[in-house]
Design an enzyme around this catalytic site. Structure first.
Site, mmCIF file in Angstrom:
data_model
loop_
_atom_site.group_PDB
_atom_site.id
_atom_site.type_symbol
_atom_site.label_atom_id
_atom_site.label_comp_id
_atom_site.label_asym_id
_atom_site.label_seq_id
_atom_site.Cartn_x
_atom_site.Cartn_y
_atom_site.Cartn_z
ATOM 1 N N GLU A 117 6.603 -3.755 -11.387
ATOM 2 C CA GLU A 117 6.966 -5.172 -11.364
ATOM 3 C C GLU A 117 5.877 -6.066 -11.946
ATOM 4 O OE1 GLU A 117 4.306 -4.869 -7.865
ATOM 5 O OE2 GLU A 117 5.794 -3.563 -8.807
ATOM 6 N N HIS A 134 2.719 -0.036 -10.038
ATOM 7 C CA HIS A 134 3.431 -1.289 -9.782
ATOM 8 C C HIS A 134 4.147 -1.744 -11.052
ATOM 9 C CE1 HIS A 134 2.193 -2.597 -5.692
ATOM 10 N NE2 HIS A 134 1.208 -1.731 -5.915
ATOM 11 N N CYS A 158 4.671 2.044 -4.928
ATOM 12 C CA CYS A 158 3.363 2.285 -4.323
ATOM 13 C C CYS A 158 3.532 2.708 -2.857
ATOM 14 C CB CYS A 158 2.471 1.054 -4.488
ATOM 15 S SG CYS A 158 0.702 1.413 -4.326
#
Length: 236
Positions: free
Chosen positions: A208, A206, A103
């Protein structure tokens, strides 16, 4: 002796609370992929003890750093973080250390390479695609198309992937050595890479926070690249 690669992660910084902070999603994703996460805070020397580098997400970047005056829609900035991450990324790009930008981290990578970003997607592009989702972060809300021949295309072997989207800024033009690795349906760049490096990848979503096999494969590939970098450095 530890045989797992050390992955440096840049945290966010709160001026109000005078604290560094990071979502546990980053550390869990690195650990699950076989690495050891280490938080990197501003310092004088390049952290040459790490084997991989993650630039995490966060707030907006000071537009003066990429040659623009701030528009009304530009959000809160963190001068301490901007200065440290840009200097760190410029140094890292001179090496072969694996880099993953997430990001804001992708935008830092592009600016460090001499590129630019839109300060606000809606105000500056006219797109009607919703890039700042109103859904839980683990949920994907729009599709992306990996560029043919890119790292993501080779890794996933799919024409389209659904990703989450929690940003209002995006890459406007690419920095030196960077190529577009994925696009959203409105044509905005969703991933960048440096094809002449073993692993330099920035993604606008994102990964993760998403528990999908594609995003887990992305982290696994990154940590494996860090392991290879670690082994190359040990060679006489």
């Amino acid at each position: 002796m530890n045989e797992k690669p050390l992955i440096g992660i840049t945290p966010d910084y709160s001026y109000e609370k005078r604290r560094f902070k990071i979502s546990e999603d980053y550390t869990f994703a690195v650990i699950q992929a076989g690495g050891i996460p280490i938080l990197l805070v501003p310092g004088e020397a390049f952290p040459d003890f790490i084997d991989g580098l993650i630039f995490s997400g966060g707030g907006d970047i000071n537009p003066l750093l990429f040659g623009e005056e701030p528009i009304w829609e530009n959000g809160e900035i963190s001068p301490l973080r901007d200065e440290y991450e840009l200097a760190l990324c410029k140094e890292a790009l001179k090496t072969d250390i694996p880099i993953l930008g997430i990001c804001r981290g992708m935008q830092i990578m592009n600016i460090a390479a001499g590129g630019g970003i839109y300060q606000d997607i809606a105000a500056q592009t006219g797109t009607t695609l919703k890039h700042s989702q109103q859904a839980p972060r683990p949920c994907g809300t729009h599709s992306i198309t990996p560029t043919e021949g890119s790292l993501l295309a080779r890794l996933w072997q799919k024409e389209k992937i659904i990703v989450n989207s929690v940003h209002h800024q995006a890459v406007s033009f690419l920095g030196a050595g960077m190529t577009a690795a994925a696009q959203s349906p409105d044509g905005l760049t969703e991933a960048i890479e440096a094809a002449d490096k073993p692993f330099v990848l920035g993604v606008q979503w994102h990964p993760e926070a998403m528990r999908t096999k594609e995003q887990e494969a992305l982290f696994a590939h990154f940590v494996q690249a860090a392991m290879c970098y670690r082994e190359r450095r040990r060679m006489p």
